[in-house]
Write a protein that holds these residues in place. Sequence first.
Motif, PDB file in Angstrom:
ATOM      1  N   PRO A 182      63.908  49.571  20.337  1.00 14.04           N
ATOM      2  CA  PRO A 182      62.486  49.384  20.050  1.00 14.04           C
ATOM      3  C   PRO A 182      61.626  50.017  21.149  1.00 14.04           C
ATOM      4  O   PRO A 182      62.000  50.025  22.327  1.00 14.04           O
ATOM      5  N   GLY A 183      60.498  50.567  20.736  1.00 18.78           N
ATOM      6  CA  GLY A 183      59.577  51.184  21.708  1.00 18.78           C
ATOM      7  C   GLY A 183      59.417  52.671  21.502  1.00 18.78           C
ATOM      8  O   GLY A 183      58.433  53.271  21.933  1.00 18.78           O
ATOM      9  N   GLY A 184      60.390  53.293  20.813  1.00 19.08           N
ATOM     10  CA  GLY A 184      60.305  54.732  20.572  1.00 19.08           C
ATOM     11  C   GLY A 184      59.872  55.024  19.142  1.00 19.08           C
ATOM     12  O   GLY A 184      59.725  54.111  18.325  1.00 19.08           O
ATOM     13  N   LEU A 185      59.676  56.291  18.859  1.00 19.95           N
ATOM     14  CA  LEU A 185      59.360  56.703  17.484  1.00 19.95           C
ATOM     15  C   LEU A 185      60.600  57.374  16.918  1.00 19.95           C
ATOM     16  O   LEU A 185      60.979  58.476  17.350  1.00 19.95           O
ATOM     17  N   VAL A 209      61.501  60.203  19.624  1.00 19.32           N
ATOM     18  CA  VAL A 209      60.619  60.374  20.787  1.00 19.32           C
ATOM     19  C   VAL A 209      60.667  59.100  21.630  1.00 19.32           C
ATOM     20  O   VAL A 209      60.419  58.001  21.116  1.00 19.32           O
ATOM     21  N   ASN A 210      61.010  59.262  22.897  1.00 19.95           N
ATOM     22  CA  ASN A 210      60.979  58.118  23.810  1.00 19.95           C
ATOM     23  C   ASN A 210      59.520  57.859  24.164  1.00 19.95           C
ATOM     24  O   ASN A 210      58.929  58.604  24.937  1.00 19.95           O
ATOM     25  N   VAL A 211      58.950  56.827  23.594  1.00 22.57           N
ATOM     26  CA  VAL A 211      57.526  56.544  23.826  1.00 22.57           C
ATOM     27  C   VAL A 211      57.399  55.438  24.881  1.00 22.57           C
ATOM     28  O   VAL A 211      57.011  55.684  26.019  1.00 22.57           O
ATOM     29  N   ASN A 212      57.735  54.206  24.485  1.00 18.66           N
ATOM     30  CA  ASN A 212      57.631  53.101  25.453  1.00 18.66           C
ATOM     31  C   ASN A 212      58.985  52.595  25.937  1.00 18.66           C
ATOM     32  O   ASN A 212      59.033  51.715  26.798  1.00 18.66           O
ATOM     33  N   THR A 251      63.640  60.618  29.785  1.00 23.10           N
ATOM     34  CA  THR A 251      62.418  59.967  30.253  1.00 23.10           C
ATOM     35  C   THR A 251      61.617  59.552  29.029  1.00 23.10           C
ATOM     36  O   THR A 251      61.986  59.857  27.894  1.00 23.10           O
ATOM     37  N   SER A 252      60.547  58.798  29.259  1.00 21.58           N
ATOM     38  CA  SER A 252      59.704  58.375  28.134  1.00 21.58           C
ATOM     39  C   SER A 252      58.254  58.710  28.457  1.00 21.58           C
ATOM     40  O   SER A 252      57.889  58.903  29.629  1.00 21.58           O
ATOM     41  N   LEU A 253      57.453  58.761  27.414  1.00 19.53           N
ATOM     42  CA  LEU A 253      56.035  59.075  27.604  1.00 19.53           C
ATOM     43  C   LEU A 253      55.368  57.986  28.447  1.00 19.53           C
ATOM     44  O   LEU A 253      54.572  58.284  29.353  1.00 19.53           O
ATOM     45  N   GLY A 254      55.712  56.724  28.158  1.00 21.19           N
ATOM     46  CA  GLY A 254      55.139  55.608  28.928  1.00 21.19           C
ATOM     47  C   GLY A 254      55.426  55.754  30.409  1.00 21.19           C
ATOM     48  O   GLY A 254      54.561  55.518  31.259  1.00 21.19           O
ATOM     49  N   GLU A 255      56.647  56.157  30.714  1.00 28.72           N
ATOM     50  CA  GLU A 255      57.037  56.334  32.117  1.00 28.72           C
ATOM     51  C   GLU A 255      56.225  57.458  32.754  1.00 28.72           C
ATOM     52  O   GLU A 255      55.784  57.343  33.898  1.00 28.72           O
ATOM     53  N   GLU A 256      56.007  58.521  31.999  1.00 31.74           N
ATOM     54  CA  GLU A 256      55.297  59.683  32.546  1.00 31.74           C
ATOM     55  C   GLU A 256      53.816  59.393  32.781  1.00 31.74           C
ATOM     56  O   GLU A 256      53.242  59.870  33.750  1.00 31.74           O
ATOM     57  N   GLY A 310      52.619  56.308  33.076  1.00 32.79           N
ATOM     58  CA  GLY A 310      52.526  55.086  33.877  1.00 32.79           C
ATOM     59  C   GLY A 310      51.829  53.954  33.149  1.00 32.79           C
ATOM     60  O   GLY A 310      51.243  53.059  33.780  1.00 32.79           O
ATOM     61  N   ASP A 311      51.891  53.969  31.842  1.00 28.64           N
ATOM     62  CA  ASP A 311      51.225  52.920  31.071  1.00 28.64           C
ATOM     63  C   ASP A 311      51.899  52.810  29.704  1.00 28.64           C
ATOM     64  O   ASP A 311      52.573  53.745  29.275  1.00 28.64           O
ATOM     65  N   ALA A 312      51.678  51.683  29.035  1.00 27.84           N
ATOM     66  CA  ALA A 312      52.215  51.540  27.675  1.00 27.84           C
ATOM     67  C   ALA A 312      51.363  52.358  26.707  1.00 27.84           C
ATOM     68  O   ALA A 312      50.152  52.472  26.876  1.00 27.84           O
ATOM     69  N   ILE A 313      52.016  52.937  25.733  1.00 31.08           N
ATOM     70  CA  ILE A 313      51.335  53.769  24.739  1.00 31.08           C
ATOM     71  C   ILE A 313      51.211  52.964  23.449  1.00 31.08           C
ATOM     72  O   ILE A 313      52.154  52.253  23.068  1.00 31.08           O
ATOM     73  N   GLU A 314      50.080  53.085  22.786  1.00 30.10           N
ATOM     74  CA  GLU A 314      49.908  52.439  21.484  1.00 30.10           C
ATOM     75  C   GLU A 314      50.772  53.196  20.474  1.00 30.10           C
ATOM     76  O   GLU A 314      50.449  54.335  20.097  1.00 30.10           O
ATOM     77  N   LEU A 315      51.882  52.572  20.062  1.00 23.60           N
ATOM     78  CA  LEU A 315      52.872  53.285  19.251  1.00 23.60           C
ATOM     79  C   LEU A 315      52.329  53.720  17.883  1.00 23.60           C
ATOM     80  O   LEU A 315      52.647  54.810  17.407  1.00 23.60           O
ATOM     81  N   SER A 316      51.502  52.871  17.272  1.00 25.09           N
ATOM     82  CA  SER A 316      50.943  53.222  15.957  1.00 25.09           C
ATOM     83  C   SER A 316      50.079  54.466  16.069  1.00 25.09           C
ATOM     84  O   SER A 316      50.140  55.356  15.215  1.00 25.09           O
ATOM     85  N   GLU A 317      49.279  54.508  17.113  1.00 29.72           N
ATOM     86  CA  GLU A 317      48.411  55.673  17.292  1.00 29.72           C
ATOM     87  C   GLU A 317      49.256  56.923  17.567  1.00 29.72           C
ATOM     88  O   GLU A 317      48.984  58.000  17.027  1.00 29.72           O
ATOM     89  N   PHE A 318      50.294  56.748  18.384  1.00 30.53           N
ATOM     90  CA  PHE A 318      51.172  57.879  18.674  1.00 30.53           C
ATOM     91  C   PHE A 318      51.788  58.400  17.379  1.00 30.53           C
ATOM     92  O   PHE A 318      51.854  59.609  17.153  1.00 30.53           O
ATOM     93  N   ALA A 319      52.231  57.455  16.533  1.00 24.14           N
ATOM     94  CA  ALA A 319      52.872  57.859  15.262  1.00 24.14           C
ATOM     95  C   ALA A 319      51.886  58.652  14.407  1.00 24.14           C
ATOM     96  O   ALA A 319      52.248  59.709  13.866  1.00 24.14           O
ATOM     97  N   CYS A 320      50.638  58.166  14.288  1.00 18.06           N
ATOM     98  CA  CYS A 320      49.637  58.886  13.477  1.00 18.06           C
ATOM     99  C   CYS A 320      49.376  60.279  14.047  1.00 18.06           C
ATOM    100  O   CYS A 320      49.271  61.254  13.295  1.00 18.06           O
TER     101      CYS A 320
END
Lengths: 143, 320
Positions: free
Chosen positions: B108-111, B189-192, B205-210, B212-222
């Motif tokens: 959970p956390g990725g797309l 995609v490694n997101v969170n 690596t993941s986008l969240g790690e890069e 330095g914050d949690a990414i809104e997964l729904s928005e990322f998906a859209c």
Amino acid sequence: MVSELFGDLEGRFVEAGQPLVVIRHPLKKKEIIENILRQILYLFQAPEKAKYFFALDIQSRIDKKGARSVIIRPGDEVLTMSLMKRDTPVFYDGREGVIHSIYFEPRVSVDKGEPLIGVCPEEKLPLIQKVITRVKAEWDARQ
Amino acid sequence: MPASEKQQVAPSPSLCTPAELHAYLRNYERPYRAAYYGDAAHQIMRYGAIVGSRISHYRSLPRAMDYARQLIDTWEKGKISPISGTIITADQLTGARGRFTRSWHAPPGGLWGVLVLVNTLLPASRRLLPIAMGITGWETVQLYGVQRATIRWVNDVMIGARKLAGFLAYSFVGANGSGEEYDLLGFGVNVNNREFPHHLQDHATSLGEEVGDAIELSEFACRFFAKLSFNIGLLYSHEHDVQHERADADTSHPLISRLREASGFIGRRVRYGHDVEKAPRYEAVAAGIDHDGGLRLRLDEGIELVEQSGEIRYLDENGG
């Protein structure tokens, strides 16, 4: 071997496509047999320029018994085509027969239209063997 | 399918519904693309509009690509036309695989998911589908200000030596006599998801790690689906332009120009192989990309080869 050299062209400007030298390649026994086979076998050609691999099931049958014991039928998934990180199963559409010749190497690209495998109907195998034996015998007699 | 598995693949509220995607395309993607492509953006987006025509989301799937194949099989057997542009996603994939026998960690956390396309592209365009996926991943990551992101041929999205997103493409013909050709375009995609198994820690690596914050997964998906819609549309639109002699087939496809822009590999020393980790074939310098997406590799002897498939790994100081 070089059979003709157009020495008169030396140092002169020549157009693209102008013959400079004629090289003759005497065919070896294996090449003659291969050329004959290509006229007899059903050649299953590469649908696109790509790398090809035998389907897992076919590969394991080849590993166990050898290609000439593997019978393939129209509709069988025989190969996987790998192009730009996209894998596509390739289905055989020729006559039922055994995989007599394999013309590709798994890690080398094959041009579109080049033969991938040569397939021989099972009942024609003895005939092909006869042709091969005769070529070999004639070749050896002339040496 | 066993009852427990059926429960697992129960649909769940979508990360991004078709209506949300449509709104995103209209409000953000179209104005953004119009600034670069002008009026052509409208045609491209019309072609790409099939992407996300149906979006299904699941809590958990063993493997999205396999599920898509099962679904197509069921549809075909029921004489139902598979819906081109269907997207299937899941919170997690329990049996995810990369190429060959490589594992893909999909918690959970990725797309994670797959786009199903019923093929209507000509071979010259179809071969670029994997590149469209990589460009999509790279462009989406750019929206989060990660300028260091690059693409490693064919379509791995990398941050330095670490992989952030990977894509798979699989084509097949329907097994029920339909003769229909399908393309399954898998995305991961490694997101969170910031925790990786030990063997992947130095390579992922993941986008969240890069950021330095949690990414809104729904928005990322859209955002991801909107870019995917545009890039798939670009394949159709360019094909249309070539057929109508408005574009030259021998010059670079817009996606190839974009790949050059996103490239982290041109000029770098690489190891090449079909399965480069298990069976590396040779080392060379990545000299460029051909107009059809082939990778030009220059050997030490100065000879240049063009590879149409396979993969690379970087050998220089930046690794990867």
